[in-house]
Every structure is written in structure tokens, then in C-alpha cells.
Write an enzyme that holds these catalytic residues in place. Structure first.
Site, PDB file in Angstrom:
ATOM      1  N   GLY A  76       4.378  -4.038  -3.309  1.00  0.00           N
ATOM      2  CA  GLY A  76       4.505  -4.153  -4.706  1.00  0.00           C
ATOM      3  C   GLY A  76       5.144  -2.753  -5.357  1.00  0.00           C
ATOM      4  O   GLY A  76       6.103  -2.653  -5.625  1.00  0.00           O
ATOM      5  N   ARG A  77       4.223  -1.685  -5.463  1.00  0.00           N
ATOM      6  CA  ARG A  77       4.354  -0.350  -6.054  1.00  0.00           C
ATOM      7  C   ARG A  77       5.551   0.196  -5.555  1.00  0.00           C
ATOM      8  O   ARG A  77       6.439   0.576  -6.188  1.00  0.00           O
ATOM      9  CB  ARG A  77       3.291   0.525  -5.834  1.00  0.00           C
ATOM     10  CG  ARG A  77       3.103   1.572  -6.769  1.00  0.00           C
ATOM     11  CD  ARG A  77       1.959   2.839  -6.636  1.00  0.00           C
ATOM     12  NE  ARG A  77       0.692   1.996  -6.444  1.00  0.00           N
ATOM     13  CZ  ARG A  77       0.020   1.601  -7.760  1.00  0.00           C
ATOM     14  NH1 ARG A  77       0.422   2.415  -8.806  1.00  0.00           N
ATOM     15  NH2 ARG A  77      -1.248   1.193  -8.051  1.00  0.00           N
ATOM     16  N   GLU A 118       4.226  -6.516   2.368  1.00  0.00           N
ATOM     17  CA  GLU A 118       4.190  -7.378   1.006  1.00  0.00           C
ATOM     18  C   GLU A 118       4.149  -6.267   0.038  1.00  0.00           C
ATOM     19  O   GLU A 118       2.811  -5.850  -0.404  1.00  0.00           O
ATOM     20  CB  GLU A 118       3.056  -8.267   0.781  1.00  0.00           C
ATOM     21  CG  GLU A 118       1.576  -7.879   1.558  1.00  0.00           C
ATOM     22  CD  GLU A 118       0.546  -9.124   1.358  1.00  0.00           C
ATOM     23  OE1 GLU A 118       1.062 -10.319   1.572  1.00  0.00           O
ATOM     24  OE2 GLU A 118      -0.524  -8.871   1.134  1.00  0.00           O
ATOM     25  N   CYS A 168      -7.835   5.280 -30.840  1.00  0.00           N
ATOM     26  CA  CYS A 168      -9.050   5.897 -31.232  1.00  0.00           C
ATOM     27  C   CYS A 168      -9.711   6.436 -30.230  1.00  0.00           C
ATOM     28  O   CYS A 168     -10.923   5.941 -30.264  1.00  0.00           O
ATOM     29  CB  CYS A 168      -9.677   5.082 -32.274  1.00  0.00           C
ATOM     30  SG  CYS A 168      -8.553   4.351 -33.489  1.00  0.00           S
ATOM     31  N   GLY A 199       0.916  -1.167  -0.058  1.00  0.00           N
ATOM     32  CA  GLY A 199      -0.088   0.080  -0.035  1.00  0.00           C
ATOM     33  C   GLY A 199       0.935   1.466  -0.073  1.00  0.00           C
ATOM     34  O   GLY A 199       0.252   2.439  -0.005  1.00  0.00           O
TER      35      GLY A 199
HETATM   36  C1  LIG Z   1      -3.452  -8.180  -0.598  1.00  0.00           C
HETATM   37  C2  LIG Z   1      -2.468  -7.354  -1.363  1.00  0.00           C
HETATM   38  N1  LIG Z   1      -1.208  -7.408  -0.788  1.00  0.00           N
HETATM   39  C3  LIG Z   1      -0.437  -6.659  -1.259  1.00  0.00           C
HETATM   40  C4  LIG Z   1      -0.528  -5.706  -2.550  1.00  0.00           C
HETATM   41  C5  LIG Z   1       0.427  -4.776  -3.013  1.00  0.00           C
HETATM   42  O1  LIG Z   1       0.081  -3.620  -2.821  1.00  0.00           O
HETATM   43  P1  LIG Z   1       1.005  -2.303  -3.175  1.00  0.00           P
HETATM   44  O2  LIG Z   1       1.414  -2.464  -4.671  1.00  0.00           O
HETATM   45  O3  LIG Z   1       0.094  -1.141  -3.082  1.00  0.00           O
HETATM   46  O4  LIG Z   1       1.834  -2.395  -2.098  1.00  0.00           O
HETATM   47  C6  LIG Z   1      -2.006  -5.534  -2.788  1.00  0.00           C
HETATM   48  C7  LIG Z   1      -2.503  -4.877  -4.208  1.00  0.00           C
HETATM   49  O5  LIG Z   1      -3.477  -4.602  -4.572  1.00  0.00           O
HETATM   50  C8  LIG Z   1      -2.969  -6.442  -2.334  1.00  0.00           C
HETATM   51  O6  LIG Z   1      -4.066  -6.526  -3.021  1.00  0.00           O
END
Ligand SMILES: Cc1ncc(COP(=O)(O)O)c(C=O)c1O
Length: 411
Positions: free
Chosen positions: A274-275, A272, A350, A234
Site C-alpha cells: 500500500g504505502r 500486497e 481547537c 509493510g
Molecule cells: C493484511 C495487510 N496487507 C497489506 C497491508 C498494506 O501494508 P502497507 O501499506 O504497509 O504496505 C496492510 C496494512 O495494514 C495489511 O493489514
């Protein structure tokens, strides 16, 4: 989160020199990714662990760069699980995500997933049945949709209100009762992921504190002995003001002194992400193929578009960009250009929704120059509708991780 623009621009100059067509590409800077991930993990205090949420970008070179730096990978589908296991047979994997099929749950058992994050009582029952059938005991976290007082909302909320994600906290007691009769399941702890796009380190620290306080209250109330709390991902990227990013260092300093941490001694706290890990290593690049003026507005039309890079449309922002100039001009007529004016950057689709940046004042852009969008390493190519209009896919390449000499500050 240092961007290595010089290295990226050099590789683009080399690519353009040999490209017969206007360039359209993703460039991923693996060395930049390694350095960033090293800093992120090094700042985490003791007792906190980092997993990578592979949905952000599951390209094998990205995973290979991150694998030695993170504790493991978080997957959210059977497809991600199979992909990760094919390349990383021994890396710890945890399995989240709504709507898991029986075949995916069974795959989790087969692939020795360390922990399944269970989303509902029905999922819990199905997993328990499958585990018993195999004579296995599967560790689980209950993903809880928690009501948090004074929750400061972001633009992407997955919980704290009615959503399809997780088990509402009001159903926890029922769930714990259900767990008692299940020989195939061992409760290892709790999982939370209430939001994404968090830019405020203080607000996120308060959210983590609220999770930990709640878990320790549950442990006392229900006599639970758990090993971990997963506080999700998040952490956002500030696409609108790139020089004002989430303050990870201050956040980690706060984690180290969080009073709520002491109420859960010996319990591992997991992220955990991601972004925050992957966004800054990726660049999406479009060559300017036309410059148009229409009803008082100027449009740079680039090769490519939101079918490759959906992030700005998905998040509703004007994506930051750089112009990389090139002097070559092959035609006998004047080169279209925009100087010292506001422009929008659009693609080849388009639809007026094919808009990547808008109302941005630039010094100069000409046909044949490159528009380079940074922060395109996460939820970019992987969330885009690649085959709309059947334009070719962009070129994709990776700047390699640098050899370490064993000398110097990075060694
Ligand atoms: C359950 C869960 N964990 C981790 C993430 C990763 O989130 P972020 O990329 O915002 O860190 C997500 C993203 O949707 C998620 O749904």
C-alpha cells in the site's frame, strides 16, 4: 521514488490564481504514480507478483492508474470489495482483514474473489458453510501470525507477538485438520503481514526468507501442495529522513538470489503493498493564514489540518514540507513572516494535537505562501476525521497520466 515537485507547484500556482479563499488541497500526481509503479514492478524478479493494498488510497483515479501495472487489488472490507468491483469487474481481487462478516464473506464468493485470507478457525468454518451453500469451492490462504526468531521490530507490528491478526502458528495443525473435511474450501497457501513501516531492505529480505523457509518446512511436514505465499505489505516511507528511503532495488536484487526461494519451486510469491506504492504521488497543501509567536516558539497556522491529513499525528512524526512562495499581498499593512527560524506547522482545529510539523528551520514563510507536504498519497485523506469542526473538505485534483508518444525511454 522521484517527486515531480515542479509539476505539482505549477498546478498549485494555477489553482491559487483562481482561488477566492486561502487554498487547501490534495494534489495527486498520476504520472508520478505510473512511473513509480512501473519501476517497482519492473524490478521484481520472476516468480514474484504485486498486488495493491487499496486501503492506502482507494480513489478511483489511483486505482485506474495502477490497475494495468499490478496483478490485482487487495481489499480489506466489503466496502472496498464493492467499490473495486463496481469500477474493475474483471481485475483479480484478494480479500484480507480481521472481523469479516458473513455478508462480506458471501460477497467475496459472489464477486469471485480469487483468494480469501482467512484470519481464524471460526472464519474458516463460516466461509466453508457459505461456499457449500452456493455449491462453490473458494481458494483460501491461511493468514499466520508467526513467531520469527530475531524479528527486528518496526513502529507498527501486526504479528510475531500477541495481536488480533491472523492465526497463531501454534494453531496451524488444528486448522489443517479442520480444512480436510471442508468441501467448500481449497487451501492455496499462506499469508503473512507481520509489520508495516519497514525501512530496512536487508531486514525485510530476512523476514521474507523466514516466511519462505517456514512454509517449505510446513509443506514437507504436512504433505501440502500449495500455489502461493503472500508476504504482505509493510514497506515504509522514511518521513523523518526523506532522502533515505527503503532500497527497493537492493531488496529486489536480494529476492532474485534468495536461497529459501528454491525450496518452493513453482510457488508464486505475492506482495500486497500500500504505502510504498501510493505515498509518493500525493501532496497535501495548506495556505499560511497566520503566523504566531508564543512563549518563544513560532507557529505557521495553515488552512486545513490533521482532520484532512492525519498521517503525521498517526505516526508521531514531524512531516517534511516545502514552502511555495507567492508575491501577492492584498492588505495595506505589513505581511506576517518568519525568516531563518524554527517553526511548527499547525492547522485550524481547537486542539494542540493539530500539529503537522515541528521544530523545522525554514528560510522564509509568509502569510499567503503555501505549505506543501509530500508523501501524502497513502493513509492520509483516507484515515482522517474529515468532519471534525465541519471545516470544508480540501479541494482535490489529479495531475493526469501523460500521453505516450511511442518514442523515447519511457515508451
Ligand atoms: C493484511 C495487510 N496487507 C497489506 C497491508 C498494506 O501494508 P502497507 O501499506 O504497509 O504496505 C496492510 C496494512 O495494514 C495489511 O493489514
Amino acid at each position: 521514488m522521484e517527486l515531480r515537485l515542479a509539476e505539482v507547484f505549477d498546478s498549485l500556482r494555477n489553482a491559487k490564481a483562481v482561488s477566492a479563499e486561502p487554498l487547501c488541497a490534495y494534489v495527486y500526481d498520476l504520472e508520478g504514480l505510473r512511473r513509480h509503479a512501473e519501476r517497482v514492478t519492473a524490478s521484481l524478479p520472476e516468480g514474484y507478483e504485486l498486488f495493491y493494498a487499496v486501503k492506502a488510497n482507494s480513489d478511483e483515479p489511483i486505482l485506474r492508474t495502477l490497475a494495468p501495472l499490478v496483478k490485482g487489488f487487495e481489499v480489506s472490507s466489503g466496502g472496498e470489495l464493492a467499490w473495486v468491483r463496481a469500477h474493475f469487474p474483471d481485475t483479480p481481487v484478494i480479500f484480507s482483514g480481521p472481523g469479516k462478516l458473513d455478508s462480506e464473506l458471501d460477497g467475496a464468493l459472489e464477486h469471485r474473489v480469487e483468494c480469501v485470507h482467512v484470519e481464524s478457525q471460526h472464519e474458516l468454518r463460516r466461509l466453508a458453510t457459505l461456499a457449500e451453500r452456493r455449491g462453490m469451492v473458494q481458494g483460501v490462504l491461511l493468514r499466520i501470525n508467526l513467531a520469527v526468531e530475531n524479528l527486528s521490530e518496526t513502529s507498527l507490528m501486526m504479528g510475531g507477538k500477541p495481536t488480533p491478526f491472523g492465526i497463531p502458528d501454534q494453531q496451524l495443525e488444528e486448522c489443517l485438520a479442520l480444512l480436510q473435511g471442508q468441501a467448500g474450501i481449497r487451501l492455496q497457501g499462506f499469508h503473512f503481514h507481520l509489520l508495516s513501516h519497514q525501512l530496512d531492505a536487508h531486514a525485510h529480505l530476512q523476514l521474507v526468507a523466514a516466511y519462505l523457509a517456514q512454509v517449505s518446512a510446513w509443506c514437507r511436514k504436512y504433505g501440502l501442495d500449495i500455489g502461493q505465499v503472500n508476504v504482505g505489505g509493510g514497506i515504509g516511507i522514511n518521513y523523518r529522513q526523506p532522502d533515505r528511503q527503503f532500497d527497493w532495488t537492493a531488496f529486489c536484487a536480494g529476492l532474485a538470489t534468495l536461497p529459501e526461494r528454491h525450496s518452493l519451486p513453482g510457488v508464486a510469491i505475492r506482495f500486497e503493498l500500500g504505502r510504498h506504492l501510493a505515498a509518493s504521488c500525493g501532496y497535501y497543501v495548506m495556505e499560511v493564514i497566520d503566523i504566531k509567536r508564543s512563549f518563544g516558539k513560532t507557529f505557521l497556522v495553515g488552512r486545513g489540518g490533521t482532520h484532512h491529513f492525519r498521517t503525521p499525528h498517526a505516526q508521531g512524526h514531524s512531516h517534511p514540507f516545502h514552502i511555495l512562495p507567492f508575491e501577492e499581498w492584498a492588505y495595506p499593512f505589513p505581511r506576517p513572516q518568519a525568516c531563518g527560524e524554527q517553526v511548527s506547522v499547525v492547522g485550524q482545529l481547537c486542539t494542540p494535537k493539530d500539529l503537522l510539523a515541528f521544530d523545522k528551520t525554514i528560510e522564509s514563510a509568509r502569510c499567503g505562501d503555501l505549505v506543501v507536504f509530500p508523501y501524502a498519497g497513502a493513509y492520509a485523506w483516507h484515515i482522517s476525521h474529515h468532519d471534525f469542526l465541519r471545516h470544508p473538505h480540501p479541494a482535490r485534483w489529479y495531475l493526469p497520466v501523460e500521453e505516450r508518444t511511442g518514442i523515447g525511454p519511457d515508451a
